[in-house]
Write an enzyme that holds these catalytic residues in place. Structure first.
Site, short mmCIF file in Angstrom:
data_model
loop_
_atom_site.label_atom_id
_atom_site.label_comp_id
_atom_site.label_asym_id
_atom_site.label_seq_id
_atom_site.Cartn_x
_atom_site.Cartn_y
_atom_site.Cartn_z
N CYS B 85 34.77 31.95 26.55
CA CYS B 85 34.95 33.41 26.47
C CYS B 85 35.66 33.83 25.19
O CYS B 85 35.83 35.02 24.94
CB CYS B 85 35.69 33.91 27.70
SG CYS B 85 34.84 33.44 29.21
N HIS B 334 32.70 42.44 30.55
CA HIS B 334 33.00 41.15 29.92
C HIS B 334 31.70 40.39 29.61
O HIS B 334 31.38 39.41 30.27
CB HIS B 334 33.91 40.34 30.86
CG HIS B 334 34.39 39.04 30.31
ND1 HIS B 334 34.54 38.78 28.97
CD2 HIS B 334 34.79 37.90 30.96
CE1 HIS B 334 34.99 37.54 28.81
NE2 HIS B 334 35.14 36.99 30.00
#
Lengths: 76, 386
Positions: B85, B334
């Protein structure tokens, strides 16, 4: 972890119950996952069978399947 | 090393876009960044792309030249960076490093992810690939499960409560509701957050960030050349990338991230600043507990104080330290590979004074923290008006 090195008893460092599993474990949810403090130091991530456990509980080794270790809450 | 400035930003909205493919999202964000700087594609000397799992989500590989050529960046080095991420945080770190060293002048750094084309169990499985497949993932760990185990331990050691976690979700939803580019523009109450459906105990759906599509890009150049471009330049004051073990069970203490502490310390040192100098922050709230730990590890509050500090309202847009005024990963969305550069765009908007209803007061210096996996990569960036 090599099954030969898995201790018979350990304590719960942290745990969770998984309700939203990855695709390959869809049939098994919900299941409890825990990180154990090993008596000789170090930690390992395992599955818990039967009764739910909490931080600090003692657990006993039950079996190892497909490279995953299964533990159960130690009875008083 | 030369001072580096951000001279253009561009973002797509974050959300579920069934009609958009990965390339079209990336091209939209990249073209907007060029347009924001009034730069021509021919001026760009290199392309740094952050993307976590494009090949797994979409089947497409060799992404950087695919996108670079579609943007008209012909013949330049075009490379994909993967750090879970923190993929585009890492692309940004390497792009700034290359410009600071004098290797290039004008560089485009971007992040993109296309996730909503897969089912939730499949997304969960792909994301779990950022963990250690030989141990924790084989045992059945997902990312919500890893952060749930972190939350349990944080609760045990510091008395953090479900209300503390829920306060983060309520605040980030309130901010995201005011962000036109956010994925979930919905205000939630404390009662709703506490009654959410369990994902991995003690975390509920309201503790987890969203599965999103999206892209974000920044154009950077040496500060001395920033005047050649249209937008008000924003200076990179501090920047660090760090790493740590991947498996959660190999960390000594899971209530803190060593990689975050060291990236924070290095970025503060480079900028010559301390935590109290930071006016606002965008932190990696992949889960509510991650925001609480981030504000502790970055030195804004002492260890264990993150929950009470959040519940008291200090991290709201008009609080003492606004955190995730954008809505954060929780509400803004996200798209994992786009998140790091997306945070940089959010900081730039605030420092330029372009954040509208979400505008913070102390907007001169902002910090972004981008986390990969359960803390195996961290990128911390400190930006300020040039």
């Amino acid at each position: 972890m090599n099954p030969a090195t898995i201790p018979t008893t350990a304590t719960i460092y942290t745990e969770t119950v998984v309700y939203s599993p990855p695709e390959q474990y869809s049939a098994e949810a919900p299941y409890q996952l825990a990180i154990l403090n090993l008596p000789e130091g170090g930690r390992v991530t395992v599955r818990i069978l039967g009764e739910r456990v909490s931080i600090g509980d003692s657990v006993d080794f039950v079996e190892s399947r497909n490279g995953v270790s299964y533990f159960r809450k130690r009875l008083p | 090393m030369r001072p580096v400035a951000i001279i253009g930003i561009g973002k797509t909205a974050f959300g579920a876009f069934p009609d958009r493919d990965l390339r079209s999202l990336a091209v939209e964000a990249g073209a907007k960044a060029l347009e924001n700087a009034a730069a021509r594609p021919a001026q760009v000397e290199a392309f740094f792309l952050g993307n976590f799992a494009g090949p797994s989500f979409t089947g497409q590989n060799h992404l950087a030249p695919l996108i670079a050529s579609a943007l008209g960046l012909h013949g330049v080095p075009a490379t994909r960076f993967e750090a879970a991420c923190a993929s585009s945080g890492s692309a940004f770190f390497h792009a700034v490093s290359a410009v600071a060293s004098g290797l290039y002048d004008v560089v485009l750094a971007e992040g993109v992810e296309k996730m909503t084309c897969q089912t939730t169990p499949k997304v969960t499985e792909i994301l779990a690939g950022a963990g250690d497949l030989s141990g924790e993932v084989k045992a059945g760990a997902t990312f919500p499960a890893l952060f749930a185990m972190i939350a349990r331990r944080h609760m045990h050691e510091y008395g953090t409560t479900r209300e503390h976690l829920a306060a983060v979700a309520v605040k980030n939803h309130a901010n995201g509701a005011k962000n036109p580019a956010a994925h979930m523009r919905k205000v939630i109450t404390m009662e709703q957050a506490l009654a959410g459906k369990p994902v991995s105990e003690p975390l509920t759906v309201y503790d987890c960030s969203l599965v999103s599509d999206g892209a974000a890009a920044v154009l950077i150049a040496p500060l001395e050349r920033a005047v050649e471009f249209a937008a008000k330049p924003i200076r990179v004051l501090g920047l660090a990338q760090t790493s740590d073990v991947v498996a959660l069970d190999e960390k000594d203490d899971i209530t803190t991230f060593r990689a975050v502490r060291s990236a924070g310390e290095k970025a503060y040192r480079m900028a010559g600043l301390k935590p109290s100098d930071i006016g606002f922050a965008e932190v990696h709230d992949c889960f509510t507990i991650a925001e609480i730990i981030a504000i502790e590890d970055l030195g804004f509050v002492s260890k264990g104080e993150g929950g009470p500090f959040s519940l008291a309202g200090n991290t709201c847009v008009h609080g003492t330290l606004p955190v995730n005024a954008s809505g954060g990963l929780k509400s803004k969305g996200h798209p994992v590979g786009a998140t790091g550069v997306g945070q940089i765009c959010d900081l730039v908007q605030q420092i330029r004074g372009e954040a509208g209803e979400r505008q913070v007061k102390r907007s001169q210096i902002g910090l972004a923290q981008n986390l990969g996996g359960s803390g195996a990569t961290c990128v911390v960036t400190i930006l300020g008006a040039a």
